[in-house]
Motif scaffolding. Structure first.
Motif, PDB file in Angstrom:
ATOM      1  N   CYS A 209       0.767  -1.276   0.144  1.00 15.97           N
ATOM      2  CA  CYS A 209       0.087   0.051   0.086  1.00 15.97           C
ATOM      3  C   CYS A 209       0.884   1.256   0.193  1.00 15.97           C
ATOM      4  O   CYS A 209       0.703   2.210  -0.738  1.00 15.97           O
ATOM      5  CB  CYS A 209      -1.003  -0.030   1.073  1.00 15.97           C
ATOM      6  SG  CYS A 209      -2.244  -1.176   0.889  1.00 15.97           S
ATOM      7  N   TRP A 210       2.115   1.353   0.690  1.00 17.95           N
ATOM      8  CA  TRP A 210       2.867   2.295   0.737  1.00 17.95           C
ATOM      9  C   TRP A 210       3.384   2.622  -0.699  1.00 17.95           C
ATOM     10  O   TRP A 210       3.525   3.877  -1.214  1.00 17.95           O
ATOM     11  CB  TRP A 210       4.055   2.151   1.711  1.00 17.95           C
ATOM     12  CG  TRP A 210       5.160   2.938   1.680  1.00 17.95           C
ATOM     13  CD1 TRP A 210       6.345   2.812   0.697  1.00 17.95           C
ATOM     14  CD2 TRP A 210       5.201   4.305   2.142  1.00 17.95           C
ATOM     15  NE1 TRP A 210       6.917   3.979   1.012  1.00 17.95           N
ATOM     16  CE2 TRP A 210       6.506   5.084   1.697  1.00 17.95           C
ATOM     17  CE3 TRP A 210       4.412   5.027   2.926  1.00 17.95           C
ATOM     18  CZ2 TRP A 210       6.816   6.150   2.221  1.00 17.95           C
ATOM     19  CZ3 TRP A 210       4.829   6.393   3.390  1.00 17.95           C
ATOM     20  CH2 TRP A 210       5.974   6.880   2.975  1.00 17.95           C
ATOM     21  N   LEU A 211       3.803   1.566  -1.401  1.00 17.30           N
ATOM     22  CA  LEU A 211       4.191   1.786  -2.719  1.00 17.30           C
ATOM     23  C   LEU A 211       3.238   2.447  -3.746  1.00 17.30           C
ATOM     24  O   LEU A 211       3.571   2.943  -4.531  1.00 17.30           O
ATOM     25  CB  LEU A 211       4.851   0.549  -3.357  1.00 17.30           C
ATOM     26  CG  LEU A 211       6.134  -0.179  -2.594  1.00 17.30           C
ATOM     27  CD1 LEU A 211       6.532  -1.427  -3.247  1.00 17.30           C
ATOM     28  CD2 LEU A 211       7.205   0.935  -2.855  1.00 17.30           C
ATOM     29  N   LEU A 212       1.833   2.240  -3.269  1.00 20.01           N
ATOM     30  CA  LEU A 212       1.012   2.573  -3.923  1.00 20.01           C
ATOM     31  C   LEU A 212       0.416   3.913  -4.018  1.00 20.01           C
ATOM     32  O   LEU A 212      -0.400   4.401  -4.503  1.00 20.01           O
ATOM     33  CB  LEU A 212      -0.295   1.701  -4.023  1.00 20.01           C
ATOM     34  CG  LEU A 212      -0.016   0.058  -4.711  1.00 20.01           C
ATOM     35  CD1 LEU A 212      -1.246  -0.945  -4.219  1.00 20.01           C
ATOM     36  CD2 LEU A 212      -0.331   0.312  -6.171  1.00 20.01           C
ATOM     37  N   GLY A 213       1.123   4.358  -2.978  1.00 24.43           N
ATOM     38  CA  GLY A 213       0.765   5.947  -2.614  1.00 24.43           C
ATOM     39  C   GLY A 213      -0.241   6.163  -1.340  1.00 24.43           C
ATOM     40  O   GLY A 213      -0.782   7.106  -1.236  1.00 24.43           O
TER      41      GLY A 213
END
Length: 405
Positions: A209-213
């Motif tokens: 989720c972090w990588l997805l913004g």
């Protein structure tokens, strides 16, 4: 309050605590007609039967094939209705304002929210359901309170309740008191159902989720009480806890590309840096470029316009032909595009650590998270000295010079 909330409770053979949680949800200040609760049963015998409740409550189940909390949560999420998905462990009893506090944060930042409530600990041993309900509402007596993990408390303070979270702070997201925007959950593909046993699936989801913004938030007003101490504080279980934690770390090393999770030096199917090399190039150019890019870096190369990997590179599992698979690109921290072969002065890791870069016609280095957030390309710059062109000399001469660096 316009949001609807779907609550997913993973469960296995613990109806007493499940009743505590379901009854506590009946006492929420959040409107009952805007709630849907699903008990995701992991193969209990018998299957739990909820009491009469003022909100809609359903039970879904899966076969008992060991501890499969991640798969159970996914099963519940696929069934429950609601704009905001709330995952609440079956031994974690929410205070009356729990859902309302999460709903307020969701309304302030409805897109791609990944929130976590405040888990407190108490000893409910020997308590009646009425006592638990009162203590959750008013706070347990001092002698029944147990310490909460200091590392979580310190992490939330350091990050200003995750508003200033960085890439290492996925560790501050725990599934016992988790809230996630449905669109984000579905874009991430939910929990990794291949993760079995205790722990790890929440950190893996938080990383993706972090990588997805994702916008991370800790919601201290969303209080829920866990019955018993934190796993790391349970007496007589130190060696077992250590073994379980080591097993979790090995699972995460395959999935989370940070050096702090997987170390350095090993080869991984999911690299930290994913390189797409565009165009068709000679075998010698590809050999030199791969030798330069892969040296001392956790990277993989995809020759997007080549039908196959050159024979000289087929033994290296980090070199691939064809497009970059989404399952790899979605987990890499950095995406590098090259339009020409090159020889690096230094390592690719160092070049990426220096920040995003865009050299038209040569290379582009982008953070996966920045791309997901829609951040524009960095301003174009001239070709830097560290991104040298492949010379016209023969392989023997070029490799000799590279070896002397």
């Amino acid at each position: 309050m316009s949001a609807t909330i779907g609550v997913v409770i993973p469960h296995y053979n613990d109806e007493k605590r499940l009743r505590w949680v379901l009854n506590a949800l009946a006492s929420q200040s959040f409107p009952a007609d805007r709630m849907h609760v699903v008990v995701a049963d992991d193969g209990s015998a018998p299957t739990p039967v909820p009491p009469r409740l003022p909100y809609r409550c359903d039970v879904v189940g899966q076969e008992d094939r060991g501890f499969r909390a991640a798969a159970a949560r996914n099963l519940g999420a696929a069934t429950v209705e609601g704009d905001l998905l709330v995952f609440l462990d079956g031994d974690t009893v929410p205070a009356p304002g729990y859902l309302a506090a999460l709903a307020r944060v969701h309304e302030q930042a409805p897109t791609y929210l990944l929130g976590v409530g405040r888990r407190e600990h108490a000893d409910f041993a020997g308590c009646t359901g009425e006592q638990v309900a009162q203590w959750v509402r008013d706070g347990p007596p001092a002698e029944r309170r147990l310490p909460s993990p200091g590392w979580l408390r310190d992490g939330y303070a350091r990050t200003h309740d995750l508003r200033d979270a960085g890439e290492e702070d996925f560790r501050l997201v725990i599934s016992a008191v988790l809230a996630v925007d449905r669109a984000l959950f579905e874009r991430a593909g939910g929990f990794d159902a291949t993760i079995t046993g205790y722990g790890g699936e929440d950190w893996d989801l938080a990383w993706r989720c972090w990588l997805l913004g994702a916008r991370l938030r800790h919601v201290p007003d969303a209080v829920a009480w866990h019955d018993g101490p934190d796993a790391g504080a349970r007496a007589g279980a130190r060696s077992a806890a250590r073994a379980a934690k080591d097993a979790e770390s090995l699972v995460l090393a395959e999935r989370i590309t940070l050096p702090s999770v997987r170390g350095r030096g090993l080869l991984w199917a999911r690299p930290d840096i994913a390189v797409r090399l565009h165009g068709r190039h000679t075998e010698a150019e590809l050999f030199l470029t791969a030798s330069s890019l892969l040296r001392d870096s956790d990277a993989g190369i995809w020759l997007v316009d080549h039908a196959g990997v050159p024979e000289a590179l087929t033994a290296d599992p980090r070199v691939h032909a064809g497009p970059l698979p989404p399952a790899v690109g979605d987990r890499a921290r950095v995406l590098v595009d090259l339009w020409t072969p090159l020889l690096l002065q230094g390592t690719l890791t160092a070049a990426c650590a220096a920040g995003e870069a865009h050299v038209p016609g040569v290379l582009r280095i982008r953070s996966t998270r920045a791309l997901a957030l829609g951040a524009p390309d960095p301003a174009p710059v001239p070709r830097p000295s560290w991104a040298g062109a492949v010379p016209d000399d023969g392989l023997e001469q070029v490799l000799g010079r590279m070896d002397r660096r």
